[in-house]
Design a protein around this motif. Structure first.
Motif, PDB file in Angstrom:
ATOM      1  N   HIS A   1       0.372  -0.855   0.500  1.00  0.00           N
ATOM      2  CA  HIS A   1       0.242  -0.244  -0.064  1.00  0.00           C
ATOM      3  C   HIS A   1       0.928   1.426  -0.207  1.00  0.00           C
ATOM      4  O   HIS A   1       0.230   2.435   1.297  1.00  0.00           O
ATOM      5  CB  HIS A   1      -1.078   0.096   1.304  1.00  0.00           C
ATOM      6  N   GLU A   2       1.839   1.138  -0.490  1.00  0.00           N
ATOM      7  CA  GLU A   2       2.513   1.850  -1.062  1.00  0.00           C
ATOM      8  C   GLU A   2       2.603   2.862  -2.540  1.00  0.00           C
ATOM      9  O   GLU A   2       1.848   2.341  -3.309  1.00  0.00           O
ATOM     10  CB  GLU A   2       4.400   1.561  -0.891  1.00  0.00           C
ATOM     11  N   VAL A   3       1.936   4.553  -1.978  1.00  0.00           N
ATOM     12  CA  VAL A   3       1.686   5.080  -3.197  1.00  0.00           C
ATOM     13  C   VAL A   3       2.468   6.028  -3.260  1.00  0.00           C
ATOM     14  O   VAL A   3       3.492   6.783  -2.764  1.00  0.00           O
ATOM     15  CB  VAL A   3       0.631   5.741  -2.479  1.00  0.00           C
ATOM     16  N   ARG A   4       2.719   6.255  -4.699  1.00  0.00           N
ATOM     17  CA  ARG A   4       3.234   7.669  -4.845  1.00  0.00           C
ATOM     18  C   ARG A   4       2.675   8.635  -5.508  1.00  0.00           C
ATOM     19  O   ARG A   4       2.207   8.844  -6.259  1.00  0.00           O
ATOM     20  CB  ARG A   4       4.521   7.188  -6.477  1.00  0.00           C
ATOM     21  N   LEU A   5       3.245   9.807  -4.785  1.00  0.00           N
ATOM     22  CA  LEU A   5       2.662  11.555  -4.581  1.00  0.00           C
ATOM     23  C   LEU A   5       3.579  12.676  -5.699  1.00  0.00           C
ATOM     24  O   LEU A   5       4.154  12.305  -4.945  1.00  0.00           O
ATOM     25  CB  LEU A   5       2.625  11.953  -3.920  1.00  0.00           C
ATOM     26  N   MET A   6       2.963  12.261  -6.769  1.00  0.00           N
ATOM     27  CA  MET A   6       4.482  13.434  -7.887  1.00  0.00           C
ATOM     28  C   MET A   6       3.581  15.122  -7.538  1.00  0.00           C
ATOM     29  O   MET A   6       2.296  15.201  -8.017  1.00  0.00           O
ATOM     30  CB  MET A   6       4.087  13.112  -9.147  1.00  0.00           C
ATOM     31  N   ALA A   7       4.495  15.966  -7.531  1.00  0.00           N
ATOM     32  CA  ALA A   7       4.528  17.212  -7.522  1.00  0.00           C
ATOM     33  C   ALA A   7       4.573  17.765  -9.614  1.00  0.00           C
ATOM     34  O   ALA A   7       5.602  17.325  -9.408  1.00  0.00           O
ATOM     35  CB  ALA A   7       4.916  18.203  -6.676  1.00  0.00           C
ATOM     36  N   SER A   8       3.895  19.020  -9.461  1.00  0.00           N
ATOM     37  CA  SER A   8       4.522  19.002 -11.010  1.00  0.00           C
ATOM     38  C   SER A   8       4.863  20.676 -10.703  1.00  0.00           C
ATOM     39  O   SER A   8       4.654  20.999  -9.760  1.00  0.00           O
ATOM     40  CB  SER A   8       3.469  18.894 -12.137  1.00  0.00           C
ATOM     41  N   PHE A   9       4.633  21.023 -12.227  1.00  0.00           N
ATOM     42  CA  PHE A   9       5.538  22.738 -11.946  1.00  0.00           C
ATOM     43  C   PHE A   9       3.854  23.100 -11.718  1.00  0.00           C
ATOM     44  O   PHE A   9       3.927  24.610 -11.009  1.00  0.00           O
ATOM     45  CB  PHE A   9       5.254  23.036 -13.652  1.00  0.00           C
ATOM     46  N   HIS A  10       3.123  22.758 -11.824  1.00  0.00           N
ATOM     47  CA  HIS A  10       1.950  22.737 -11.533  1.00  0.00           C
ATOM     48  C   HIS A  10       0.411  23.348 -10.275  1.00  0.00           C
ATOM     49  O   HIS A  10       0.272  23.455 -10.164  1.00  0.00           O
ATOM     50  CB  HIS A  10       0.576  22.745 -12.759  1.00  0.00           C
ATOM     51  N   THR A  11       1.724  22.206  -9.324  1.00  0.00           N
ATOM     52  CA  THR A  11       1.011  22.105  -7.733  1.00  0.00           C
ATOM     53  C   THR A  11       0.525  23.211  -7.761  1.00  0.00           C
ATOM     54  O   THR A  11       1.761  23.359  -7.389  1.00  0.00           O
ATOM     55  CB  THR A  11       1.983  21.298  -7.533  1.00  0.00           C
ATOM     56  N   THR A  12      -0.137  23.764  -6.515  1.00  0.00           N
ATOM     57  CA  THR A  12      -0.343  24.818  -5.635  1.00  0.00           C
ATOM     58  C   THR A  12       0.001  24.558  -4.334  1.00  0.00           C
ATOM     59  O   THR A  12      -0.775  23.027  -4.128  1.00  0.00           O
ATOM     60  CB  THR A  12      -1.651  25.520  -6.265  1.00  0.00           C
ATOM     61  N   GLN A  13      -0.051  25.427  -3.292  1.00  0.00           N
ATOM     62  CA  GLN A  13      -0.100  25.075  -1.543  1.00  0.00           C
ATOM     63  C   GLN A  13      -1.348  24.350  -1.595  1.00  0.00           C
ATOM     64  O   GLN A  13      -1.112  23.989  -0.526  1.00  0.00           O
ATOM     65  CB  GLN A  13       0.331  26.595  -1.479  1.00  0.00           C
ATOM     66  N   THR A  14      -2.387  25.107  -2.151  1.00  0.00           N
ATOM     67  CA  THR A  14      -3.629  24.734  -1.987  1.00  0.00           C
ATOM     68  C   THR A  14      -3.964  23.567  -2.423  1.00  0.00           C
ATOM     69  O   THR A  14      -4.697  23.076  -1.689  1.00  0.00           O
ATOM     70  CB  THR A  14      -4.618  25.412  -2.611  1.00  0.00           C
ATOM     71  N   GLU A  15      -3.610  23.024  -3.447  1.00  0.00           N
ATOM     72  CA  GLU A  15      -3.969  21.243  -3.406  1.00  0.00           C
ATOM     73  C   GLU A  15      -3.162  21.226  -2.058  1.00  0.00           C
ATOM     74  O   GLU A  15      -4.445  19.461  -2.140  1.00  0.00           O
ATOM     75  CB  GLU A  15      -3.498  21.340  -5.091  1.00  0.00           C
ATOM     76  N   ILE A  16      -2.013  21.285  -1.508  1.00  0.00           N
ATOM     77  CA  ILE A  16      -1.281  20.199  -0.685  1.00  0.00           C
ATOM     78  C   ILE A  16      -2.644  20.160   0.148  1.00  0.00           C
ATOM     79  O   ILE A  16      -2.556  19.524   0.530  1.00  0.00           O
ATOM     80  CB  ILE A  16      -0.019  20.880  -1.035  1.00  0.00           C
ATOM     81  N   GLU A  17      -2.616  21.431   0.947  1.00  0.00           N
ATOM     82  CA  GLU A  17      -3.606  21.154   2.441  1.00  0.00           C
ATOM     83  C   GLU A  17      -4.640  20.857   2.514  1.00  0.00           C
ATOM     84  O   GLU A  17      -4.803  20.203   3.171  1.00  0.00           O
ATOM     85  CB  GLU A  17      -3.613  22.947   2.637  1.00  0.00           C
ATOM     86  N   GLY A  18      -5.495  20.415   0.730  1.00  0.00           N
ATOM     87  CA  GLY A  18      -6.868  20.478   0.286  1.00  0.00           C
ATOM     88  C   GLY A  18      -7.005  18.552   0.347  1.00  0.00           C
ATOM     89  O   GLY A  18      -7.107  17.900   1.593  1.00  0.00           O
ATOM     90  N   PHE A  19      -5.542  17.788   0.091  1.00  0.00           N
ATOM     91  CA  PHE A  19      -5.177  16.967   0.110  1.00  0.00           C
ATOM     92  C   PHE A  19      -5.126  16.197   1.732  1.00  0.00           C
ATOM     93  O   PHE A  19      -5.505  15.202   2.071  1.00  0.00           O
ATOM     94  CB  PHE A  19      -3.708  16.593  -0.773  1.00  0.00           C
ATOM     95  N   ALA A  20      -4.330  16.587   1.994  1.00  0.00           N
ATOM     96  CA  ALA A  20      -3.579  16.786   3.613  1.00  0.00           C
ATOM     97  C   ALA A  20      -4.785  16.714   4.709  1.00  0.00           C
ATOM     98  O   ALA A  20      -5.284  15.856   5.015  1.00  0.00           O
ATOM     99  CB  ALA A  20      -2.882  17.354   4.710  1.00  0.00           C
ATOM    100  N   LYS A  21      -5.605  17.898   4.185  1.00  0.00           N
ATOM    101  CA  LYS A  21      -6.910  17.605   5.031  1.00  0.00           C
ATOM    102  C   LYS A  21      -8.356  16.767   4.627  1.00  0.00           C
ATOM    103  O   LYS A  21      -8.714  16.188   5.480  1.00  0.00           O
ATOM    104  CB  LYS A  21      -7.265  19.169   4.676  1.00  0.00           C
ATOM    105  N   GLU A  22      -8.141  16.329   3.695  1.00  0.00           N
ATOM    106  CA  GLU A  22      -8.305  15.182   2.855  1.00  0.00           C
ATOM    107  C   GLU A  22      -7.728  13.451   4.614  1.00  0.00           C
ATOM    108  O   GLU A  22      -8.811  13.129   4.683  1.00  0.00           O
ATOM    109  CB  GLU A  22      -8.989  15.280   1.684  1.00  0.00           C
ATOM    110  N   LEU A  23      -6.838  13.741   3.899  1.00  0.00           N
ATOM    111  CA  LEU A  23      -6.156  12.325   4.094  1.00  0.00           C
ATOM    112  C   LEU A  23      -6.598  12.551   6.008  1.00  0.00           C
ATOM    113  O   LEU A  23      -6.373  11.147   6.558  1.00  0.00           O
ATOM    114  CB  LEU A  23      -5.140  12.529   3.909  1.00  0.00           C
ATOM    115  N   ARG A  24      -6.429  13.581   6.523  1.00  0.00           N
ATOM    116  CA  ARG A  24      -6.839  13.495   7.724  1.00  0.00           C
ATOM    117  C   ARG A  24      -7.847  12.976   8.320  1.00  0.00           C
ATOM    118  O   ARG A  24      -7.964  11.756   9.409  1.00  0.00           O
ATOM    119  CB  ARG A  24      -6.369  15.163   8.515  1.00  0.00           C
TER     120      ARG A  24
END
Ligand SMILES: Cc1ncc(COP(=O)(O)O)c(C=O)c1O
Length: 349
Positions: free
Chosen positions: A319-342
């Protein structure tokens, strides 16, 4: 159309606006075909300013072609390419390197995606055995490393030098699969020239770093790329409207867009790591050195989280996942992802 968020790969997002503008600018008037145009000349000159004036530089559509044609230019069908077991050429190109070049790939274990002293020792034994058994076994001709690796780790300059010295000792060419070489340069804070000293040929990634559909093959020593133009044509990777590929590289090498995009992606991966580490039940599994974060997540959370932000389960047994950030990734997307995971792992908090 709804805006999909994805950490699936750094090629899931579109084209950087500067690159799109360059493609649009190239769409005016006539230009000579097959790379005999001013756009190509200018892009190659800009890349030579970075890699050195001796570099021979060619554009193709995709990374698999860049790898296959790099190998085909430097090795004959009775020869072999040494790589790691997880190398993209070994696992994710549908056997194209072997099918198209006739060369055998011989793969060795890796540590977080990298060659290390043990795998080089194993490679040395295979080289000596194969040469002793000539002509029954293939002749090792190329050693290939991926920078950044398939696990998002970055070879240090010393580690690259060690592989290059090994290659010299055993009369091998060095191929660097640089689909994400920009992220490595950004992580190390070194120039592309310094990072590729001793390397013979680089598959230089563009598509994962904001281009639409363009990669480059960079031969770093004079004469090595002599057969490339013929092989590219045979491989159907010579577009008549080459100017649209070249314009993308022209934009990428204007004001260091290649580096800025990669720095941004790397920074977003660091933010993502920082956001995930404190969440209970999450284990970061690989050193976060460029734009990838690998983590073990609770199995039942993965499909639910994928509905919020897409990503791949890399190793379903762990159950190892790969999360790739790109030139397009935003801080808001990361915060939203972490919030959903929490929310998913700690439903009552
Ligand atoms: C390390 C590496 N090399 C090469 C490639 C090949 O690129 P393409 O999908 O454009 O053929 C990829 C794409 O995922 C990659 O990750």
């Amino acid at each position: 159309m709804s805006e999909e968020i994805s950490f699936g790969s750094d090629n899931h997002y579109g084209v950087h606006p500067d690159v799109m503008a360059a493609i649009v600018r190239a769409n005016s008037g006539a230009a000579h075909a097959y790379g005999e145009d001013a756009y190509t000349e200018r892009a190659v000159e800009k890349m030579r300013a970075v890699f050195g004036s001796q570099a021979d530089i060619f554009f193709v559509f995709n990374g698999t072609a860049a790898n296959v044609l790099s190998i085909q230019t430097l090795a004959r069908p009775h020869q072999a390419v040494l790589c790691t077991t997880c190398a993209h050429i070994n696992t994710d190109e549908c056997g194209a390197p072997e099918a198209m070049t006739g060369c055998k790939l011989i793969s060795f274990p890796h540590q977080d995606g990298k060659w290390n002293s043990q795998s080089l020792e194993q490679a040395e034994r295979v080289i000596l055995d194969n040469l002793a058994m000539a002509p029954h076994r293939t002749e090792p001709k190329i050693i290939s490393l991926t920078q950044t690796t398939e696990f998002g780790t970055v070879y240090s300059i010393d580690e690259i030098r060690t592989i290059c010295a090994f290659a010299r000792q055993h009369k091998l060419y060095v191929h660097m699969d640089g689909a994400r070489i920009a992220n490595a340069a950004a992580a190390l804070g070194v120039s592309l020239k310094e990072m590729t000293e001793g390397v013979d040929v680089v598959s230089f990634g563009g598509t994962k770093n904001g281009l639409m559909c363009a990669e480059a093959v960079v031969f770093l020593r004079p004469g090595l790329g002599q057969a490339f133009p013929y092989l590219r044509k045979q491989a159907m990777q010579l577009p008549s409207k080459m100017r649209f590929l070249s314009a993308q590289f022209d934009a990428l090498f204007t004001d260091d867009l290649w580096l800025r995009n990669a720095q941004h992606a790397n920074q977003m991966a660091r933010l993502l790591e920082k956001a995930l580490r404190p969440i209970s039940g999450i284990k970061i599994t690989r050193p976060v050195e460029a734009n990838a974060v690998f983590a073990i997540l609770p199995a039942d959370v993965i499909p639910q989280l994928q509905k919020h932000t897409f990503f791949y389960e890399w190793d379903s047994s762990l159950h190892e996942v790969r999360l790739m950030a790109s030139f397009h990734t935003t801080q808001t997307e990361i915060e939203g992802f972490a919030k959903e995971l929490r929310r998913l792992v700690q439903p009552t908090s």
